[in-house]
Design an enzyme around this catalytic site. Structure first.
Site, PDB file in Angstrom:
ATOM      1  N   ASP A   1      75.581 -31.176 -56.536  1.00 20.28           N
ATOM      2  CA  ASP A   1      76.000 -29.529 -56.487  1.00 20.28           C
ATOM      3  C   ASP A   1      77.749 -29.536 -57.516  1.00 20.28           C
ATOM      4  O   ASP A   1      78.231 -30.690 -57.545  1.00 20.28           O
ATOM      5  CB  ASP A   1      76.790 -28.815 -55.848  1.00 20.28           C
ATOM      6  CG  ASP A   1      76.801 -26.819 -55.809  1.00 20.28           C
ATOM      7  OD1 ASP A   1      75.607 -26.440 -54.937  1.00 20.28           O
ATOM      8  OD2 ASP A   1      77.512 -26.389 -56.464  1.00 20.28           O
TER       9      ASP A   1
ATOM     10  N   ARG B   1      85.736 -12.682 -57.268  1.00 24.51           N
ATOM     11  CA  ARG B   1      86.238 -13.694 -57.355  1.00 24.51           C
ATOM     12  C   ARG B   1      87.389 -14.696 -57.548  1.00 24.51           C
ATOM     13  O   ARG B   1      87.821 -15.568 -57.024  1.00 24.51           O
ATOM     14  CB  ARG B   1      85.177 -14.291 -57.553  1.00 24.51           C
ATOM     15  CG  ARG B   1      83.314 -13.693 -57.308  1.00 24.51           C
ATOM     16  CD  ARG B   1      83.389 -15.372 -56.333  1.00 24.51           C
ATOM     17  NE  ARG B   1      82.263 -13.933 -55.354  1.00 24.51           N
ATOM     18  CZ  ARG B   1      80.544 -14.497 -56.410  1.00 24.51           C
ATOM     19  NH1 ARG B   1      81.012 -15.356 -56.830  1.00 24.51           N
ATOM     20  NH2 ARG B   1      79.827 -14.595 -55.568  1.00 24.51           N
TER      21      ARG B   1
HETATM   22  C1  SAM Z   1      72.206 -20.243 -53.983  1.00 23.88           C
HETATM   23  S1  SAM Z   1      73.227 -21.902 -54.124  1.00 23.88           S
HETATM   24  C2  SAM Z   1      71.753 -22.992 -53.181  1.00 23.88           C
HETATM   25  C3  SAM Z   1      72.096 -24.187 -52.636  1.00 23.88           C
HETATM   26  C4  SAM Z   1      70.467 -24.270 -52.051  1.00 23.88           C
HETATM   27  N1  SAM Z   1      69.632 -24.937 -53.120  1.00 23.88           N
HETATM   28  C5  SAM Z   1      69.823 -23.647 -51.319  1.00 23.88           C
HETATM   29  O1  SAM Z   1      68.455 -22.690 -52.041  1.00 23.88           O
HETATM   30  O2  SAM Z   1      69.322 -22.908 -50.038  1.00 23.88           O
HETATM   31  C6  SAM Z   1      73.673 -22.455 -55.119  1.00 23.88           C
HETATM   32  C7  SAM Z   1      74.338 -22.901 -55.741  1.00 23.88           C
HETATM   33  O3  SAM Z   1      74.255 -23.697 -56.880  1.00 23.88           O
HETATM   34  C8  SAM Z   1      75.371 -24.918 -57.865  1.00 23.88           C
HETATM   35  N2  SAM Z   1      75.068 -24.698 -59.013  1.00 23.88           N
HETATM   36  C9  SAM Z   1      75.491 -23.038 -59.678  1.00 23.88           C
HETATM   37  N3  SAM Z   1      75.391 -23.630 -60.919  1.00 23.88           N
HETATM   38  C10 SAM Z   1      75.887 -24.749 -61.088  1.00 23.88           C
HETATM   39  C11 SAM Z   1      75.044 -25.991 -62.233  1.00 23.88           C
HETATM   40  N4  SAM Z   1      75.398 -25.954 -63.693  1.00 23.88           N
HETATM   41  N5  SAM Z   1      75.076 -27.793 -61.672  1.00 23.88           N
HETATM   42  C12 SAM Z   1      75.245 -27.556 -60.358  1.00 23.88           C
HETATM   43  N6  SAM Z   1      75.091 -27.096 -59.066  1.00 23.88           N
HETATM   44  C13 SAM Z   1      75.124 -25.213 -59.684  1.00 23.88           C
HETATM   45  C14 SAM Z   1      76.355 -23.248 -56.770  1.00 23.88           C
HETATM   46  O4  SAM Z   1      77.435 -23.984 -56.784  1.00 23.88           O
HETATM   47  C15 SAM Z   1      75.575 -22.782 -55.581  1.00 23.88           C
HETATM   48  O5  SAM Z   1      76.579 -24.063 -54.989  1.00 23.88           O
END
Ligand code: SAM
Length: 280
Positions: free
Chosen positions: A152, A43
């Site tokens: 996000d 990454r």
């Molecule tokens: C797997 S995606 C899930 C997207 C959507 N909620 C779904 O279920 O399809 C996880 C997301 O969490 C975000 N994320 C990770 N750590 C985070 C944090 N501390 N605060 C906000 N978002 C976060 C990532 O950037 C990513 O876009």
């Protein structure tokens, strides 16, 4: 040990990986298991290449300096996993449409304020799906005080989400009827959300594990497939904060493999395996 990967172009030691783990946790609350050592390399190596660094050591020193602050954000973006899709975990949208939105329609039509939150919105498929659910139950929603906050930590995905633009080939989860109603072609085989539905969502960068400059409470919060990246303590703290941000009777939707800690279930009653309701 210098390099964890045979033929790796940048020097990457165990200590470098531990430093990345520390940064991910401090900056985003993300816990990286030891098994992610190679993933971290793949990454981040592109970032090193773009900046001309030949070792993680030098790159990580740089991101810790004031001049490296913008790069720190890029590092965090590179570490997030953004997999998502339209109407993912369809049962949540069915529940929202059948059990929640009809009541919210009454609130909105009598002049009340309605707020929904997609708390880890990734590239936007989740909040745009929520917006389509809102429109299906409340077709005149944009003329009321109904808003959908979509946040996000990753500024790159938030920007993409806000554009509302997707390759047509990735819109399978949207019915043909909804595609016709809410989207328009915009060249290059892409479709974008257009018309009144665009008044519903507001997109912002927000770290769930930092301060939330957000006012008021929400009728429904989707916080799905994100706490899987956090440790137990971070998760529990987040559930408490989300419970505080739900209005009485409001709903919290979590990912298919996630559960709210039982210690918080006195405030959030489990009404389905991944749906919780705050006490009225
Ligand atoms: C797997 S995606 C899930 C997207 C959507 N909620 C779904 O279920 O399809 C996880 C997301 O969490 C975000 N994320 C990770 N750590 C985070 C944090 N501390 N605060 C906000 N978002 C976060 C990532 O950037 C990513 O876009």
């Amino acid at each position: 040990m210098k390099s964890v990967m045979p033929g790796a172009e940048a020097e990457y030691t165990d200590n470098d990986f531990q430093r990345v783990r520390g940064i991910a946790f401090e900056e985003a609350g993300i816990s990286l298991p030891v098994s992610k050592k190679t993933l971290v390399y793949s990454r981040l190596s592109r970032r090193l290449r773009e900046l001309g660094y030949h070792s993680f050591h030098a790159y990580l020193d740089f991101v810790k300096t004031p001049a490296g602050q913008a790069e720190m954000e890029k590092l965090i973006c590179a570490l997030t996993t953004n997999v998502t899709s339209f109407f993912r975990e369809k049962k949540h949208f069915e529940h929202l449409e059948a059990e929640v939105l009809p009541h919210l329609a009454c609130t909105a039509r009598s002049g009340g304020r309605v707020r929904l939150w997609s708390a880890a919105c990734s590239t936007g498929q989740e909040p745009w799906s929520m917006a389509m659910s809102v429109m299906s139950v409340i077709p005149d929603a944009p003329s009321y005080d109904i808003r959908l906050l979509a946040t996000d930590i990753n500024s790159e995905v938030v920007e993409q989400a806000a554009s509302g633009t997707y390759p047509a080939s990735e819109t399978d989860g949207i019915s043909a009827e909804n595609r016709k109603k809410y989207m328009e072609p915009c060249g290059d085989g892409k479709l974008r959300f257009a018309g009144p539905i665009c008044k519903l969502p507001a997109f912002r960068v927000l770290n769930l594990n930092a301060d939330w400059p957000i006012k008021g409470t929400f009728s429904a919060i989707f916080c799905r497939n994100v706490v899987i990246y956090f440790d137990d303590e971070t998760r529990e703290k987040l559930w408490r904060r989300l419970a505080d941000r739900l209005e009485p009777g409001g709903f919290l939707y979590v990912g298919h493999s996630e559960r709210v800690a039982t210690t918080i279930q006195c405030r959030l009653e489990q009404v389905a395996p991944t749906i919780y309701r705050k006490d009225s």
